[in-house]
Design an enzyme around this catalytic site. Structure first.
Site, PDB file in Angstrom:
ATOM      1  CE  LYS A   1      -8.339   1.609   6.379  1.00 62.50           C
ATOM      2  NZ  LYS A   1      -7.097   1.472   5.588  1.00 62.50           N
TER       3      LYS A   1
ATOM      4  CG  HIS B   1      -2.331   2.991  -1.114  1.00 58.79           C
ATOM      5  ND1 HIS B   1      -2.532   1.708  -0.852  1.00 58.79           N
ATOM      6  CD2 HIS B   1      -3.131   3.821  -0.330  1.00 58.79           C
ATOM      7  CE1 HIS B   1      -3.718   1.340  -0.022  1.00 58.79           C
ATOM      8  NE2 HIS B   1      -4.111   2.635   0.263  1.00 58.79           N
TER       9      HIS B   1
ATOM     10  CG  ASP C   1      -4.305   1.973   9.416  1.00 53.49           C
ATOM     11  OD1 ASP C   1      -4.716   1.577  10.539  1.00 53.49           O
ATOM     12  OD2 ASP C   1      -4.574   2.701   8.632  1.00 53.49           O
TER      13      ASP C   1
ATOM     14  CD  GLU D   1      -0.822   3.590   7.033  1.00 55.17           C
ATOM     15  OE1 GLU D   1      -0.266   4.679   7.622  1.00 55.17           O
ATOM     16  OE2 GLU D   1      -1.889   3.145   6.825  1.00 55.17           O
TER      17      GLU D   1
ATOM     18  CG  ASP E   1      -3.460   6.375   8.283  1.00 60.48           C
ATOM     19  OD1 ASP E   1      -2.450   6.498   8.082  1.00 60.48           O
ATOM     20  OD2 ASP E   1      -4.254   5.352   8.053  1.00 60.48           O
TER      21      ASP E   1
ATOM     22  CD  GLU F   1      -4.428   0.622   4.908  1.00 63.50           C
ATOM     23  OE1 GLU F   1      -4.363   1.566   5.707  1.00 63.50           O
ATOM     24  OE2 GLU F   1      -5.198   0.654   3.717  1.00 63.50           O
TER      25      GLU F   1
END
Ligand code: CA
Length: 411
Positions: A249, A129, A229, A197, A122, A195
């Site tokens: 995560k 951000h 994520d 992404e 990642d 998140e």
């Protein structure tokens, strides 16, 4: 290009797209297909019609439950296969047109994980951000760390918990340091976040010790997916020093079922933001390496309608994918077909274009208003988070479909 297939207006899956995925039905085991309009096209059926006879590959790669073997054929072949499919779908007299059995409604099939993901990395490529989070987690004056504009910052994540859109997840538990306490407690996270992404799938392997030159890096990327994520901000805040993300995560990340190829995205290439200071020579690239992809996130509480909470675009990314491939292999780390690399949270400049609740609600200080006067600081039990993405230019549309996951209570 005009196809003889009926494609609903607004469909992401136009003749210009032809994304690859894995489907099954009650009588067909998982195997390779493409999406067109609201249907799928079974590529095993297409192979059996003989349309791929000039491309040397075995039908076994299409009968596989993951796309890895197909992707491993290499771009010379997969690009050609995609062109033949487009030709069959545009030629009024094609042999496929008489073969209705090759098509199924998307509503009648199950979609599966498109790839067996080896390694997952990642990145952290959005300057907006990184600045927003740096201000909240660290220092409002020096939000970006000194390395940020020199290195495409990333970390190795965990692939076992990457799941397909449609699979629900449970609220994670973890160590949290509550305000005014000096020791942590173990509890369900109260700050579960998404998140927004995008991920890219590696399409060509390297050997250990080999580095991909930036001018060649595009050849190593097969295609892109939407990627959520999932993050637990309270766990993250306590655990991330000094080694970075871990249990905050790796409890789940969600990908969309269709891999949109880099060839389909080619018309949507745009210039990236100016990088200053100048990057080191191995990261210095030529040409258009960013992509104009509209992205949005919605939250749908149980029994309610969905509300769009963020609209942004992939084109804002400070670091691009070729820089990330060049950097990832710059030390000789090898990459493999089916590895997944994610962009990091995609935030734009405005307050409504942030790619996480952490930023949208300013760490939970300014709740977001949803439909029906619902309010959210973070994601609540039974909320469904939905992500969508599409490119549009000169009446050409190429989209990613949607990605949705419901958050269930802790178990
Ligand atoms: Ca992330």
């Amino acid at each position: 290009m005009k196809t003889w297939i009926t494609i609903p207006n607004e469909s992401d899956f136009t003749i210009y797209n032809i994304p690859f995925g894995i489907f099954s039905t009650s009588s067909i085991k998982p195997r390779v297909c493409i999406a067109i309009g609201n249907q799928i096209l079974d590529l095993v059926e297409l192979y059996e019609l003989g349309v791929f006879k000039d491309i040397d590959f075995d039908i076994a790669v299409l009968k596989s439950k993951f796309l890895n073997d197909f992707i491993s054929l290499g771009k010379l072949k997969t690009v050609e296969i995609r062109k033949v499919i487009q030709l069959e779908l545009t030629d009024e007299n094609s042999i496929l047109r008489q073969h209705k059995k090759a098509f199924k409604m998307q509503s009648d099939v199950n979609m599966h994980m498109p790839i067996s993901i080896g390694d997952y990395t990642d990145f952290y490529s959005s300057i907006e951000h990184a600045t927003n989070v740096g201000k909240m987690f660290r220092d409002p004056e020096n939000a970006l760390l000194p390395n940020w504009k020199h290195i495409p910052v990333g970390y190795h994540g965990r692939s076992s918990s990457i799941i397909l859109s449609g699979q629900n997840i449970h609220r994670p538990k973890g160590q949290v340091l509550l305000p005014d306490l000096e020791t942590p407690v173990f509890k369900p996270s109260s700050k579960v976040d998404f998140e927004l992404e995008m991920g890219f799938v590696i399409g060509k392997e390297t050997q250990l010790g080999e580095s991909v030159k930036i001018a060649d890096a595009e050849n190593y990327i097969f295609g892109k997916v939407l990627f959520n994520d999932w993050s637990a901000r309270d766990v993250q805040k306590w655990e991330y020093v000094p080694l970075g993300p871990f249990l905050a995560k790796n409890f789940a990340s969600t990908i969309s079922p269709w891999i949109v190829t880099m060839e389909a995205l080619e018309p949507f290439k745009v210039k990236g933001p100016k990088q200053s200071p100048k990057v080191l020579p191995y990261l210095d690239y030529d040409g258009l390496k960013n992509y104009d992809i509209n992205l949005e996130v919605s939250i749908q509480p149980k029994g309610s309608k969905e509300s769009i909470v963020s609209k942004t675009n992939f084109k804002y990314m400070y670091w691009n994918m070729v820089q990330q491939v060049a950097h990832h292999t710059s030390n000789g780390c090898n990459i493999k077909v089916g590895d997944l690399m994610a962009s990091g949270t995609i935030s734009g400049k405005g307050k409504k274009s942030y790619g996480s609740m952490l930023e949208l609600s300013r760490g939970g200080k300014e709740p977001l208003k949803l439909f029906n006067n619902d309010e959210r600081n973070f994601i609540e039990d039974f909320d469904t988070v939905i992500m969508r993405g599409y490119c549009e230019k000169d009446e050409i549309k190429v989209g990613f479909g949607e990605l949705r996951t419901q958050l269930l209570p802790s178990i």
